[in-house]
Design a protein around this motif. Structure first.
Motif, short mmCIF file in Angstrom:
data_model
loop_
_atom_site.label_atom_id
_atom_site.label_comp_id
_atom_site.label_asym_id
_atom_site.label_seq_id
_atom_site.Cartn_x
_atom_site.Cartn_y
_atom_site.Cartn_z
N THR A 106 0.82 -1.22 0.00
CA THR A 106 0.00 0.00 0.00
C THR A 106 0.85 1.27 0.00
O THR A 106 0.32 2.36 -0.22
N SER A 107 2.15 1.14 0.24
CA SER A 107 3.02 2.31 0.15
C SER A 107 3.20 2.75 -1.31
O SER A 107 3.59 3.88 -1.58
N ASP A 108 2.91 1.84 -2.24
CA ASP A 108 2.89 2.18 -3.66
C ASP A 108 1.60 2.94 -3.93
O ASP A 108 0.50 2.42 -3.71
N SER A 109 1.72 4.17 -4.42
CA SER A 109 0.53 5.01 -4.59
C SER A 109 -0.49 4.41 -5.54
O SER A 109 -1.70 4.64 -5.40
N ALA A 116 -8.27 2.03 2.25
CA ALA A 116 -8.63 2.94 3.33
C ALA A 116 -7.45 3.15 4.28
O ALA A 116 -6.69 2.22 4.56
N GLU A 117 -7.29 4.38 4.74
CA GLU A 117 -6.16 4.70 5.61
C GLU A 117 -6.23 3.97 6.93
O GLU A 117 -5.20 3.59 7.49
N SER A 118 -7.41 3.80 7.45
CA SER A 118 -7.56 3.08 8.73
C SER A 118 -8.77 2.16 8.65
O SER A 118 -9.72 2.42 7.91
N GLU A 136 -9.22 -2.51 4.00
CA GLU A 136 -10.44 -2.23 3.25
C GLU A 136 -10.10 -1.60 1.91
O GLU A 136 -9.39 -0.58 1.86
N VAL A 137 -10.58 -2.24 0.85
CA VAL A 137 -10.45 -1.69 -0.49
C VAL A 137 -11.58 -0.68 -0.70
O VAL A 137 -12.73 -0.95 -0.34
#
Length: 358
Positions: A106-109, A116-118, A136-137
């Motif tokens: 997820t560090s790949d933009s 989801a961030e959290s 979460e997608v």
């Protein structure tokens, strides 16, 4: 009857293409055999930008997903029907290793923009096995395919441009500048026959690779989760207390029969995922019109420029159809070329080396 386009088949592909051409001011006639089994009617209609065990971004997701949102949103407004159901997809991690792998990705933009961030893992815990948490997608959800197909059919029926019949490709007369069929004249005929396309003598040389899929319709009394959950199998809320569980993928015994093996496979998959009991109330089967290179089959016949095909959308029909119908419409109007990855020109060698030569 005369029209710009005669479209054969009213599944997802045919419906989306018919609407796209209609919105461009073209006169379209739809022909369909509604008694034939339909892959579209068995489809869950999920659109998901990140798929597979390794969290792979869906091919062309950055183009497809804004387009599908705009397309189905417009159909909703025009036909006054509920179609788009946005829902995050919760993916419980199978292990600490998978957790670390996914979070690193997820560090790949290009991946992270769809995550989801959290995540509130606690809300899932009473209902879903998630000892390692999950992600979460976003920008995902599902399209109510039966509602969509019914609305498109009714629209074209009201325009007197829908014909219910068993279509036989041998019954058309192909000319250089169009086709004749049942005393009607059409500039072009486009075949959108889904898994039945291999029986069409005009396009039986294309590299189809159909995939059989089965899903379960279930009810649950104590499952307030509103997101789609996906880990080996998906659990998708449909309406109050009703859910869909899927899906199987098989490349053998390609028929329209549900099987006990399919049911058992899905029950086994969901056993390690669901904490609450469920009741099976139905089982569906579909044959996905997939291809050997997993890319759609779009374009015009090598010998008959008035004959086209829009097919091979596979498991991602609701996502692929709007974007590529628009591209195909541009191509048919001479505005731009088709993406080489979907253009059937990539398979013309099969036509010229086969029984259709000459």
């Amino acid at each position: 009857m005369t029209a710009d386009y005669l479209i054969v088949g009213q599944g997802i592909a045919g419906s989306v293409l018919a609407w796209t051409l209609h919105r461009r001011g073209k006169k379209v006639v739809l022909v369909n055999s509604s008694h034939l089994p339909s892959a579209s009617l068995a489809a869950a209609g999920i659109f998901n930008p990140l798929t597979g065990k390794k969290l792979v971004r869906t091919w062309k997701a950055d183009q497809l997903f804004p387009f599908l949102t705009a397309f189905y949103g417009e159909v909703e407004r025009e036909l006054k029907i509920p179609l788009l159901h946005f829902s995050n997809i919760y993916r419980p991690f199978r292990s600490v290793e998978e957790q670390n792998s996914y979070l690193a990705q997820t560090s790949d933009s290009s991946i992270g923009r769809y995550v989801a961030e959290s995540v509130d893992n606690q809300q899932y815990q009473p209902y879903i096995h998630n000892p390692f948490g999950g992600l979460e997608v976003t920008r995902s959800g599902w399209v109510d395919v039966p509602v969509f197909l019914n609305a498109i059919r009714l629209f074209f029926q009201e325009q007197n441009r829908y014909i219910e019949t068993d279509f036989d490709a041998k019954g058309i007369e192909i000319r250089a500048n169009g086709v004749l069929w049942q005393e009607g004249v059409y500039d072009k005929i486009i075949f959108c026959e889904g898994p039945h396309a291999h029986r069409n003598p005009l396009f039986d040389w294309l590299p189809y690779n159909p995939v059989k899929g089965q899903v379960l319709d279930v009810t649950m009394d104590n499952y307030p989760v509103t997101s789609i959950v996906n880990q080996g199998a998906f659990i998708m809320p449909v309406e109050s207390n009703r859910y869909r569980i899927g899906a199987t993928y098989t490349w053998h015994d390609i028929d329209w029969q549900t099987t006990e093996d399919g049911k058992a496979f899905l029950q086994q998959k969901v056993q390690g995922l669901l904490k609450v009991p469920y009741r099976i109330v139905g089982q569906r089967v579909g044959i996905r019109p997939a291809t050997k290179d997993r890319r759609p089959l779009i374009g015009l016949h090598p010998a008959h420029p008035a004959v086209g095909i829009f097919n091979g959308l596979g498991t991602k029909g609701v996502s692929l159809a709007p974007y590529f119908a628009d591209q195909f419409a541009d191509f048919l109007e001479g505005r731009k070329e088709l993406d080489p990855e979907v253009n059937i020109e990539r398979s013309f060698s099969l036509y010229y080396s086969g029984k259709n030569v000459g």
